[in-house]
Design a protein around this motif. Structure first.
Motif, mmCIF file in Angstrom:
data_model
loop_
_atom_site.group_PDB
_atom_site.id
_atom_site.type_symbol
_atom_site.label_atom_id
_atom_site.label_comp_id
_atom_site.label_asym_id
_atom_site.label_seq_id
_atom_site.Cartn_x
_atom_site.Cartn_y
_atom_site.Cartn_z
ATOM 1 N N ILE A 72 0.814 -1.208 0.000
ATOM 2 C CA ILE A 72 0.000 0.000 0.000
ATOM 3 C C ILE A 72 0.854 1.267 0.000
ATOM 4 O O ILE A 72 0.791 2.079 -0.925
ATOM 5 N N ILE A 73 1.693 1.426 1.033
ATOM 6 C CA ILE A 73 2.390 2.703 1.216
ATOM 7 C C ILE A 73 3.463 2.919 0.154
ATOM 8 O O ILE A 73 3.557 3.998 -0.436
ATOM 9 N N GLU A 74 4.275 1.881 -0.112
ATOM 10 C CA GLU A 74 5.355 2.051 -1.093
ATOM 11 C C GLU A 74 4.817 2.275 -2.500
ATOM 12 O O GLU A 74 5.510 2.845 -3.343
ATOM 13 N N ARG A 75 3.608 1.827 -2.767
ATOM 14 C CA ARG A 75 3.015 1.999 -4.098
ATOM 15 C C ARG A 75 2.037 3.168 -4.142
ATOM 16 O O ARG A 75 1.287 3.324 -5.101
ATOM 17 N N LYS A 111 -7.293 1.594 -0.774
ATOM 18 C CA LYS A 111 -6.131 1.830 0.082
ATOM 19 C C LYS A 111 -6.516 2.427 1.444
ATOM 20 O O LYS A 111 -5.829 2.212 2.444
ATOM 21 N N ARG A 112 -7.590 3.217 1.466
ATOM 22 C CA ARG A 112 -7.927 4.007 2.648
ATOM 23 C C ARG A 112 -7.906 3.235 3.969
ATOM 24 O O ARG A 112 -7.258 3.678 4.933
ATOM 25 N N PRO A 113 -8.614 2.085 4.101
ATOM 26 C CA PRO A 113 -8.637 1.434 5.422
ATOM 27 C C PRO A 113 -7.260 1.019 5.921
ATOM 28 O O PRO A 113 -6.990 1.064 7.132
ATOM 29 N N TYR A 114 -6.379 0.622 5.019
ATOM 30 C CA TYR A 114 -5.037 0.207 5.429
ATOM 31 C C TYR A 114 -4.188 1.407 5.823
ATOM 32 O O TYR A 114 -3.374 1.326 6.758
ATOM 33 N N LEU A 115 -4.368 2.539 5.123
ATOM 34 C CA LEU A 115 -3.658 3.755 5.503
ATOM 35 C C LEU A 115 -4.133 4.241 6.870
ATOM 36 O O LEU A 115 -3.327 4.639 7.718
ATOM 37 N N GLU A 116 -5.447 4.217 7.082
ATOM 38 C CA GLU A 116 -5.984 4.633 8.380
ATOM 39 C C GLU A 116 -5.446 3.742 9.505
ATOM 40 O O GLU A 116 -5.090 4.226 10.590
ATOM 41 N N TYR A 138 -5.980 11.532 -0.089
ATOM 42 C CA TYR A 138 -7.266 10.864 -0.339
ATOM 43 C C TYR A 138 -8.418 11.728 0.164
ATOM 44 O O TYR A 138 -9.402 11.955 -0.545
ATOM 45 N N TYR A 139 -8.306 12.252 1.396
ATOM 46 C CA TYR A 139 -9.372 13.082 1.955
ATOM 47 C C TYR A 139 -9.525 14.385 1.172
ATOM 48 O O TYR A 139 -10.645 14.881 0.990
ATOM 49 N N ASP A 140 -8.404 14.947 0.719
ATOM 50 C CA ASP A 140 -8.485 16.159 -0.107
ATOM 51 C C ASP A 140 -9.307 15.894 -1.359
ATOM 52 O O ASP A 140 -10.146 16.711 -1.767
ATOM 53 N N GLY A 141 -9.030 14.763 -2.001
ATOM 54 C CA GLY A 141 -9.773 14.417 -3.209
ATOM 55 C C GLY A 141 -11.246 14.196 -2.951
ATOM 56 O O GLY A 141 -12.076 14.398 -3.851
ATOM 57 N N LYS A 142 -11.593 13.809 -1.734
ATOM 58 C CA LYS A 142 -12.995 13.586 -1.364
ATOM 59 C C LYS A 142 -13.633 14.836 -0.761
ATOM 60 O O LYS A 142 -14.784 14.800 -0.328
ATOM 61 N N LEU A 143 -12.868 15.943 -0.746
ATOM 62 C CA LEU A 143 -13.327 17.207 -0.169
ATOM 63 C C LEU A 143 -13.722 17.027 1.291
ATOM 64 O O LEU A 143 -14.782 17.462 1.742
ATOM 65 N N GLU A 144 -12.840 16.386 2.054
ATOM 66 C CA GLU A 144 -13.062 16.154 3.478
ATOM 67 C C GLU A 144 -11.873 16.720 4.270
ATOM 68 O O GLU A 144 -11.067 15.980 4.841
ATOM 69 N N PRO A 145 -11.740 18.054 4.297
ATOM 70 C CA PRO A 145 -10.573 18.656 4.966
ATOM 71 C C PRO A 145 -10.529 18.368 6.462
ATOM 72 O O PRO A 145 -9.445 18.305 7.050
#
Length: 750
Positions: A72-75, A111-116, A138-145
């Motif tokens: 996840i992170i390295e990619r 990717k989100r759940p693994y990053l969280e 990811y949150y920026d792209g979802k407009l969730e500042p």
């Protein structure tokens, strides 16, 4: 006995079968899980199902974190700069390859759940910083500042417990950027104060983030309308950087100093103009069918950096929202270019018809809107799909574009690592053009060089030298459509990645001739042997056009390698012979340049008139000829020609000379300043001066002394006469340093 043996063999056989069965039930799945795990760790898994199954089966602990790191992170993308495969702008475009190795691309939602999980519970290490940044993207792209801020705060708190690890301060700087983007300058400034206090005694680390903090603080203060305070901040940091790190002034690492000085200069302009805030640049990106481009990268590139690739540390970068909207706040006075970052699927079959040298000039606390509309790529008719042409001309044909008044046609030569091309015909009023093959043979592509090994001299590439005269090379072509006002509507050149967007491919071959022995030598890179062979061909047939062309081009190559301007003297007889046998504007321009260099004014007038008569003059040839007129003292005539050239050339590369002439003729610095604002120089990829700033310096000196304009005109007269001896020997007295700087920049204009 025999019976016992048979029974024994039977029992052993049954036992072997049982062992195999047990091995199949337990060992094989274990082996498969091991192989799957190794594939994930190596980044070579072939399907998402394997990946997610392996991740879900992993127990909490070091092994699970290693899997999340690898898969996840390295990619993942730590900044929006890494997210895109295509970058396009007015003067710059580039693309990256597709995902290699057949490894499936993961979506942000996947990717989100693994990053969280990693941000909340993973090891406190560098991967925590990366995971946090990827989650924020990811949150920026979802407009969730709010969620982005929460992730940053959580990671900062986890890392703050390790005082020797200052990477958590990078996340604090990221959070301050988040506040700047959200229009929350007070929160951003408070956070920067905290960050600066924590770094006060960290000299080496402070050097790393000094410019970033200063730039961000300027944007935040600008949002509050506190421009003088922003200037004080930059001056303070610049002084600190110079005092604390003297090696930065000795060439070891000048980047920070240069960036701060550039920032200071632009803020000084804002203070002089009495600005109460900084600008906002916004707009939308949509396709012509009305569909917004969501999640596209938008980069506002400064004048000094627009010619290089986008970097993660560039200050103005954002992502479009669900409606295709983007906004940059706190934009300093400067000239900028908008550049886009796109995924292949976003640009497939579409193009951004932006003209070269399109810039956004930010001069004050203004609101600038710039909407971008992608257009469908043009469809081509012929020649296409590897067509072999053996006739005397090539008919280029394409489908019409609604609203188009004329078209420009370009040709390209295939190189080993790309293509090189240039315009074949302009202002075509129809949807087809017949180009004589002989004209294509005459068409120059200039001198380009192959990539060289480190420490070796780059070698000229022979393929563009031979150009369209190579029957074994593949050629391509493209066309652009313009409306009656000269605005670019669309083009044929672009990304075509699917069957429905592919259309007919613009590839063709010219096979009217065969390669000669001299051509073979040229293609082998044996330039001297090729020159001798072409010369021998001319001894046999003095009207051999191909040999003449190749000799002239090889002389151009030699002049390029020797860094000599113009055509060598020994090539002139061949150029004149070419003009007699097959007159082409390229060769006539060579003679024009040579005549101007030798001050043979009558010949220069003749060659320029020839170009004008056949409609082959352009802004560059007119400007070069105008400088020749200056050398003769014909200032009024030169001024008119330079003005026309500036109106035709959006790069305004000769504006400095025009300003000098107007200054001499009108003796008005305010009028010259207005012209500098009207025709700002846009020479891409070159660090050229801001002529308005140079004129402003002249104006300030003029206000402080009497007789200044007479002194300025006397020095400009040296430049007009090309009196190098006088200019080199002059040492300006106090109060005339701006004249010296202006003169030095004028002499660089080419």
């Amino acid at each position: 006995m025999k019976v016992r043996v048979k029974v024994k063999h039977l029992v052993l056989g049954l036992l072997s079968a049982s062992l195999l069965y047990v091995l199949f039930l337990f060992a094989v799945p274990q082996l498969q899980r091991y192989l799957d795990r190794q594939a994930v760790l190596n980044g070579t898994f072939s399907d998402k199902e394997t990946l997610f199954h392996t991740l879900e089966a992993a127990q909490p602990g070091k092994g699970r974190w290693e899997l999340i790191k690898s898969a996840i992170i390295e990619r993942g993308d730590d900044s929006i700069v890494q997210r895109y495969q295509v970058y396009v702008g007015p003067d710059y475009s580039s693309s990256a390859g597709e995902n290699e190795g057949g490894v499936p691309e993961l979506t942000g939602d996947e990717k989100r759940p693994y990053l969280e999980e990693y941000v909340e519970h993973g090891p406190v290490d560098g991967y925590l910083v990366r995971a946090t940044r990827q989650l924020v993207l990811y949150y920026d792209g979802k407009l969730e500042p709010e969620r982005a801020e929460k992730a940053l705060v959580a990671a900062e708190h986890r890392m703050a417990g390790r005082p020797t690890d200052l990477r958590w301060k990078e996340l604090q700087l990221d959070r301050a950027k988040l506040y700047a983007s959200a229009g929350q300058p007070e929160r951003g400034l408070k956070l920067l104060d905290e960050l600066t206090g924590n770094l006060k005694d960290m000299e080496s680390y402070d050097s790393f983030v000094n410019v970033k903090i200063a730039d961000l603080r300027v944007r935040l203060l600008g949002q509050l309308g506190q421009i003088p305070q922003a200037l004080e901040e930059v001056e303070r940091r610049l002084s600190s950087q110079q005092d604390t790190h003297p090696q930065l002034q000795t060439g070891n690492s000048p980047v920070q100093i240069d960036q701060l000085q550039m920032l200071k200069s632009r803020l000084e302009q804002a203070v002089v103009k009495g600005q109460q805030g900084l600008a906002v640049v916004s707009g939308t990106i949509k396709r012509s069918d009305g569909k917004p481009l969501t999640g596209a990268g938008v980069f506002l590139r400064e004048r000094g950096t627009a010619s290089r690739s986008v970097q993660p540390e560039d200050p103005y970068q954002t992502v479009t929202d669900a409606e295709g909207r983007f906004t940059f706040s706190g934009v300093l006075p400067d000239s900028y270019q908008l550049q886009l970052g796109l995924r292949f699927e976003q640009i497939d079959g579409w193009t951004w018809p932006v003209p070269n040298h399109e810039w956004i000039d930010v001069k004050g606390a203004e609101k600038v809107n710039r909407d971008i509309i992608l257009q469908p790529l043009m469809k081509l008719i012929a020649p296409v799909d590897q067509q072999v042409i053996t006739g005397d001309y090539v008919r280029f044909e394409w489908e019409p574009v609604a609203g188009a008044a004329f078209y420009n046609l370009s040709g390209k030569v295939q190189l080993s690592d790309g293509t090189i091309g240039s315009v074949l015909a302009m202002n075509i009023g129809a949807t087809q053009a017949d180009i004589l093959v002989e004209k294509l043979y005459n068409h120059p592509f200039g001198v380009s060089y192959k990539m060289a090994e480190q420490g070796q001299e780059p070698k000229p590439d022979p393929i563009p030298i031979l150009g369209f005269a190579n029957p074994e090379n593949r050629f391509s072509w493209s066309v652009e459509a313009f409306d009656a006002s000269g605005r670019l509507l669309t083009r044929s050149d672009g990304y075509r990645l699917q069957e429905k967007t592919m259309g007919k491919l613009p590839f063709f071959y010219l096979q009217q001739r065969k390669l000669t022995a001299a051509d073979r030598l040229l293609l082998d890179g044996k330039f001297e042997e090729a020159m001798r062979a072409y010369g021998q061909a001319l001894e046999i047939d003095a009207s051999d056009l191909h040999a003449l062309r190749m000799l002239v081009r090889l002389y151009e190559v030699e002049a390029s390698r020797q860094r000599q301007g113009g055509i060598p003297e020994e090539a002139l007889p061949y150029v004149k012979r070419l003009v007699e046998l097959s007159p082409a504007s390229h060769y006539v321009f060579m003679l024009l340049e040579d005549s101007l260099k030798k001050r043979q004014w009558a010949d220069a007038d003749h060659y320029h008139a020839w170009l004008a008569e056949v409609g082959e003059t352009g802004s560059y040839s007119d400007s070069i000829y105008a400088i020749g007129l200056l050398r003769q003292g014909k200032l009024q005539e030169a001024s008119r020609l330079l003005r026309t050239a500036l109106e035709q050339d959006d790069s305004h590369r000769f504006v400095g000379v025009y300003l000098a002439v107007q200054l001499y003729l009108t003796e008005s610095l305010p009028d010259a300043l207005a012209l500098a604002d009207q025709f700002p120089e846009r020479s891409f990829g070159q660090q050229r001066p801001v002529w308005s700033a140079l004129l402003q310096a002249l104006h300030e000196e003029d206000q402080a002394s009497s007789g200044y304009m007479e002194e300025l005109k006397a020095k400009l007269a040296w430049f007009f006469a090309d009196d190098a001896a006088q200019m080199d020997a002059w040492s300006p007295p106090a109060g005339q340093g701006a004249i010296m700087t202006f003169l030095q920049e004028l002499r660089k204009v080419r």
